[in-house]
Design an enzyme around this catalytic site. Structure first.
Site, PDB file in Angstrom:
ATOM      1  N   GLY A 239       0.732  -1.269  -0.104  1.00  0.00           N
ATOM      2  CA  GLY A 239       0.150   0.060   0.016  1.00  0.00           C
ATOM      3  C   GLY A 239       0.914   1.123   0.066  1.00  0.00           C
ATOM      4  O   GLY A 239       0.298   2.268   0.178  1.00  0.00           O
ATOM      5  N   GLU A 273       4.161  -6.546   1.739  1.00  0.00           N
ATOM      6  CA  GLU A 273       3.901  -6.856   0.549  1.00  0.00           C
ATOM      7  C   GLU A 273       3.779  -5.651  -0.599  1.00  0.00           C
ATOM      8  O   GLU A 273       2.583  -5.479  -0.971  1.00  0.00           O
ATOM      9  CB  GLU A 273       2.353  -7.519   0.764  1.00  0.00           C
ATOM     10  CG  GLU A 273       2.440  -8.779   1.784  1.00  0.00           C
ATOM     11  CD  GLU A 273       0.931  -8.916   2.199  1.00  0.00           C
ATOM     12  OE1 GLU A 273      -0.019  -8.518   1.427  1.00  0.00           O
ATOM     13  OE2 GLU A 273       0.850  -9.770   3.235  1.00  0.00           O
ATOM     14  N   PRO A 274       4.644  -5.230  -0.698  1.00  0.00           N
ATOM     15  CA  PRO A 274       4.536  -3.866  -1.760  1.00  0.00           C
ATOM     16  C   PRO A 274       4.333  -4.401  -3.196  1.00  0.00           C
ATOM     17  O   PRO A 274       4.916  -5.328  -3.553  1.00  0.00           O
ATOM     18  CB  PRO A 274       5.977  -3.167  -1.589  1.00  0.00           C
ATOM     19  CG  PRO A 274       6.933  -4.198  -1.112  1.00  0.00           C
ATOM     20  CD  PRO A 274       6.046  -5.247  -0.344  1.00  0.00           C
ATOM     21  N   GLY A 275       3.416  -3.717  -3.887  1.00  0.00           N
ATOM     22  CA  GLY A 275       3.442  -3.855  -5.334  1.00  0.00           C
ATOM     23  C   GLY A 275       3.754  -2.827  -6.004  1.00  0.00           C
ATOM     24  O   GLY A 275       4.798  -2.632  -6.602  1.00  0.00           O
ATOM     25  N   ARG A 312      -6.762   2.277 -15.453  1.00  0.00           N
ATOM     26  CA  ARG A 312      -6.618   3.025 -14.005  1.00  0.00           C
ATOM     27  C   ARG A 312      -7.314   4.417 -14.315  1.00  0.00           C
ATOM     28  O   ARG A 312      -8.260   4.775 -13.608  1.00  0.00           O
ATOM     29  CB  ARG A 312      -5.233   3.353 -13.565  1.00  0.00           C
ATOM     30  CG  ARG A 312      -4.592   1.877 -13.197  1.00  0.00           C
ATOM     31  CD  ARG A 312      -3.473   1.988 -12.330  1.00  0.00           C
ATOM     32  NE  ARG A 312      -3.857   2.505 -11.064  1.00  0.00           N
ATOM     33  CZ  ARG A 312      -3.675   3.510 -10.448  1.00  0.00           C
ATOM     34  NH1 ARG A 312      -3.020   4.579 -11.257  1.00  0.00           N
ATOM     35  NH2 ARG A 312      -3.963   3.616  -9.151  1.00  0.00           N
ATOM     36  N   TYR A 316     -10.619   4.545 -11.888  1.00  0.00           N
ATOM     37  CA  TYR A 316     -10.347   5.499 -10.878  1.00  0.00           C
ATOM     38  C   TYR A 316     -10.173   6.867 -11.019  1.00  0.00           C
ATOM     39  O   TYR A 316      -9.892   7.479 -10.021  1.00  0.00           O
ATOM     40  CB  TYR A 316      -8.916   4.815  -9.909  1.00  0.00           C
ATOM     41  CG  TYR A 316      -8.938   3.317  -9.749  1.00  0.00           C
ATOM     42  CD1 TYR A 316      -9.683   2.652  -8.968  1.00  0.00           C
ATOM     43  CD2 TYR A 316      -7.756   2.732 -10.391  1.00  0.00           C
ATOM     44  CE1 TYR A 316      -9.470   1.428  -8.987  1.00  0.00           C
ATOM     45  CE2 TYR A 316      -7.801   1.295 -10.251  1.00  0.00           C
ATOM     46  CZ  TYR A 316      -8.699   0.643  -9.537  1.00  0.00           C
ATOM     47  OH  TYR A 316      -8.115  -0.588  -9.410  1.00  0.00           O
ATOM     48  N   CYS A 344     -15.552   1.730 -28.014  1.00  0.00           N
ATOM     49  CA  CYS A 344     -16.976   2.559 -28.121  1.00  0.00           C
ATOM     50  C   CYS A 344     -17.444   2.796 -26.509  1.00  0.00           C
ATOM     51  O   CYS A 344     -18.201   2.094 -26.377  1.00  0.00           O
ATOM     52  CB  CYS A 344     -17.614   1.545 -28.833  1.00  0.00           C
ATOM     53  SG  CYS A 344     -16.786   1.233 -30.421  1.00  0.00           S
ATOM     54  N   GLU A 345     -16.736   3.708 -25.932  1.00  0.00           N
ATOM     55  CA  GLU A 345     -17.502   4.021 -24.660  1.00  0.00           C
ATOM     56  C   GLU A 345     -16.904   5.469 -24.313  1.00  0.00           C
ATOM     57  O   GLU A 345     -15.803   5.791 -24.574  1.00  0.00           O
ATOM     58  CB  GLU A 345     -16.898   3.215 -23.516  1.00  0.00           C
ATOM     59  CG  GLU A 345     -16.845   1.666 -23.553  1.00  0.00           C
ATOM     60  CD  GLU A 345     -17.786   1.138 -22.415  1.00  0.00           C
ATOM     61  OE1 GLU A 345     -18.097   1.854 -21.511  1.00  0.00           O
ATOM     62  OE2 GLU A 345     -18.056   0.002 -22.408  1.00  0.00           O
ATOM     63  N   TYR A 372      -0.445  -2.624 -12.139  1.00  0.00           N
ATOM     64  CA  TYR A 372      -1.884  -2.586 -12.521  1.00  0.00           C
ATOM     65  C   TYR A 372      -2.032  -1.626 -13.638  1.00  0.00           C
ATOM     66  O   TYR A 372      -3.128  -1.287 -13.958  1.00  0.00           O
ATOM     67  CB  TYR A 372      -2.590  -1.554 -11.006  1.00  0.00           C
ATOM     68  CG  TYR A 372      -2.359  -2.380  -9.748  1.00  0.00           C
ATOM     69  CD1 TYR A 372      -2.723  -3.507  -9.518  1.00  0.00           C
ATOM     70  CD2 TYR A 372      -1.519  -1.217  -9.094  1.00  0.00           C
ATOM     71  CE1 TYR A 372      -2.293  -3.952  -8.366  1.00  0.00           C
ATOM     72  CE2 TYR A 372      -1.379  -2.044  -7.734  1.00  0.00           C
ATOM     73  CZ  TYR A 372      -1.503  -3.336  -7.139  1.00  0.00           C
ATOM     74  OH  TYR A 372      -1.612  -3.644  -5.849  1.00  0.00           O
TER      75      TYR A 372
HETATM   76  N1  LLP Z   1      -1.455  -7.062  -0.523  1.00  0.00           N
HETATM   77  C1  LLP Z   1      -2.628  -7.309  -0.200  1.00  0.00           C
HETATM   78  C2  LLP Z   1      -3.158  -8.285   0.519  1.00  0.00           C
HETATM   79  C3  LLP Z   1      -3.332  -6.553  -1.414  1.00  0.00           C
HETATM   80  O1  LLP Z   1      -4.617  -6.786  -1.497  1.00  0.00           O
HETATM   81  C4  LLP Z   1      -2.642  -5.709  -2.384  1.00  0.00           C
HETATM   82  C5  LLP Z   1      -3.288  -4.765  -3.063  1.00  0.00           C
HETATM   83  C6  LLP Z   1      -1.326  -5.454  -1.826  1.00  0.00           C
HETATM   84  C7  LLP Z   1      -0.499  -6.172  -0.834  1.00  0.00           C
HETATM   85  C8  LLP Z   1      -0.353  -4.702  -2.857  1.00  0.00           C
HETATM   86  O2  LLP Z   1      -0.737  -3.204  -2.702  1.00  0.00           O
HETATM   87  P1  LLP Z   1       0.146  -2.055  -3.351  1.00  0.00           P
HETATM   88  O3  LLP Z   1       1.616  -2.216  -2.459  1.00  0.00           O
HETATM   89  O4  LLP Z   1       0.397  -2.394  -4.729  1.00  0.00           O
HETATM   90  O5  LLP Z   1      -0.617  -0.889  -3.020  1.00  0.00           O
HETATM   91  N2  LLP Z   1      -5.758  -1.975  -9.002  1.00  0.00           N
HETATM   92  C9  LLP Z   1      -5.530  -0.873  -8.039  1.00  0.00           C
HETATM   93  C10 LLP Z   1      -4.686  -1.154  -6.582  1.00  0.00           C
HETATM   94  C11 LLP Z   1      -5.465  -2.402  -6.185  1.00  0.00           C
HETATM   95  C12 LLP Z   1      -4.559  -2.852  -5.163  1.00  0.00           C
HETATM   96  C13 LLP Z   1      -5.279  -4.258  -4.353  1.00  0.00           C
HETATM   97  N3  LLP Z   1      -4.277  -4.858  -3.370  1.00  0.00           N
HETATM   98  C14 LLP Z   1      -4.883   0.311  -8.765  1.00  0.00           C
HETATM   99  O6  LLP Z   1      -4.710   0.351  -9.862  1.00  0.00           O
HETATM  100  O7  LLP Z   1      -4.615   1.535  -7.909  1.00  0.00           O
END
Ligand code: LLP
Length: 421
Positions: A239, A273-275, A312, A316, A344-345, A372
């Site tokens: 997050g 858990e960084p994404g 995105r 969002y 077409c939207e 994402y």
């Molecule tokens: N751990 C869990 C359990 C999660 O559900 C998520 C993201 C992460 C880690 C990684 O979060 P991050 O570090 O990437 O913020 N599609 C949306 C984001 C959805 C995130 C869902 N869960 C977007 O494009 O902003």
């Protein structure tokens, strides 16, 4: 040197001119910088160096095998949410012992698959899931390593679609229930309690929600210690925000410092858990302007990328910077554009109200598209999904080829052979 920058008037990724990449791989294409991913990962590692920790990259942000392989080679663990992601991580060489399995709806098959492989931990989201995992583990004669995803009820102050740590959300288990479930799990021979986890949302720009959540988890861990139940790790989820425009982003060093302080004197390892924060700014979406048009005073740049490629902005209202590949396009008139796709939207936009000097045929870079982006893409309007390219210095590797219409139709029955129902 930044991974993406103008050089001699043209936008580059590492040592490559994006015009060359467009020629070689076509557009739209996601272009990633290997050094930017490495740098983001090292940044986390360095910040948490004083604290026992494990980074579990959240695969949903970008699950391309080559990206997973790159992160695995640097020692990263993985946060997965499906059997599909599990298979990808293993294929990319990820260690099962560094995998945490999140998600509110793990199926029987996914649980059995993960148990047989011997993952590090199941992050459990409900009482029913706990019971199900116990049952499957007993039947397989395997002890399931578990953590409960506690819902700490903190407001991450982010977009409502990506807030997950509030009481009313579908995610996690309320603290009081978690206390009871931990005691229940402690009695089971098929379950091994190894951790506690949370994830309160995504794109969180402040430090306080993270520390507030951790404090709540530690209170619960202390209450459990009193009852003789111990944890090996505390997982604070992902997050961490990145900078898309000029919003604040969480300084990882500050986050690490605050966490290290809260954890001082405690035996547990910290899991993260960084994404997004590992890959978002390591990627762009390279696209070409097909047409420019003006409708009643409104200018549109119609590009070859659309909401199916990058959802995105449409989903969002996310803001992504749009840069022309030619830095000084003096001969082009500057106008304010809606940057839209061919779908077409009316919701098919990539950017609104941008002042750009462009004409048809020009290349554009949609910034911060590494997280994402591809993973949320679809075949809407029967559009093939984009190519993905990983750049390292002067080398570019196509890490996923562009989907053809044959790829898309492969799983459908052929009407010429099928005489009906
Ligand atoms: N751990 C869990 C359990 C999660 O559900 C998520 C993201 C992460 C880690 C990684 O979060 P991050 O570090 O990437 O913020 N599609 C949306 C984001 C959805 C995130 C869902 N869960 C977007 O494009 O902003």
């Amino acid at each position: 040197m930044p991974a993406f920058d103008y050089r001699n008037g043209f936008y580059h990724v590492e040592d490559l001119d994006l015009r060359e990449l467009a020629e070689q791989f076509g557009t739209p294409a996601f272009i990633y910088s290997e050094s930017a991913i490495r740098e983001a990962y090292h940044h986390f590692e360095l910040a948490f160096a004083d604290q026992p920790h494990l980074i579990c990259y959240s695969v949903k942000a970008n699950s391309n095998l080559s990206i997973l392989q790159l992160l695995a080679s640097m020692g990263s663990g993985f946060d997965i949410v499906s059997g599909g992601e599990l298979t990808r991580v293993l294929k990319a060489g990820g260690s099962p012992k560094k995998i945490v399995f999140s998600g509110v709806g793990k199926t029987q098959e996914e649980i059995s698959q993960a148990l047989s492989i011997g993952i590090h931990c199941f992050n459990i989201e409900s009482e029913e899931e706990l019971t199900k995992i116990e049952k499957i583990a007993s039947a397989l004669g395997i002890v399931a390593p578990i953590s409960l995803r506690v819902n700490p009820d903190v407001d991450p102050k982010t977009h409502p679609y990506i807030s997950t740590g509030l009481k009313q959300s579908k995610f996690g288990i309320p603290t009081e229930t978690a206390l009871r479930l931990y005691q229940q799990a402690d009695q089971s021979a098929a379950l091994n309690i190894i951790g506690m986890n949370c994830h309160i949302g995504s794109q969180i720009t402040e430090l306080a929600p993270f520390t507030d959540a951790l404090i709540k988890l530690l209170e619960l861990a202390d209450a459990l210690t009193q009852k003789g139940i111990f944890m090996e790790h505390i997982d604070i989820g992902g997050g961490m925000a990145v900078q898309y425009q000029n919003e604040d982003s969480v300084a990882i060093a500050d986050l690490a410092e605050a966490i290290t302080e809260l954890m001082s004197g405690r035996p547990q390892k910290i899991l993260l858990e960084p994404g997004r924060s590992l890959v978002a700014n390591a990627g762009i979406l390279l696209t070409q302007v097909i047409y420019v048009k003006e409708n009643s005073g409104q200018n549109f740049a119609i590009i070859d990328a659309a909401m199916n490629d990058f959802i995105r902005p449409a989903l969002y209202k996310a803001w992504h910077n749009v840069l022309p590949i030619i830095q000084f396009a003096e001969e082009r008139p500057e106008r304010e554009y809606e940057v839209v796709g061919p779908i077409c939207e009316s919701g098919d936009f990539l950017a609104k109200q941008r002042r750009l000097k462009i004409r048809s045929g020009d290349l554009l870079s949609i910034q911060s598209a590494g997280a994402y982006g591809f993973t949320m893409s679809s075949n809407y309007n029967s559009r093939g999904r984009s190519a993905e390219v990983l750049v390292k210095g002067t080398h570019a590797k196509e890490i996923r080829r562009r989907e053809s219409i044959e790829d898309q139709m492969r799983l459908e029955s052929n009407p010429s052979f099928d005489s009906g129902y």
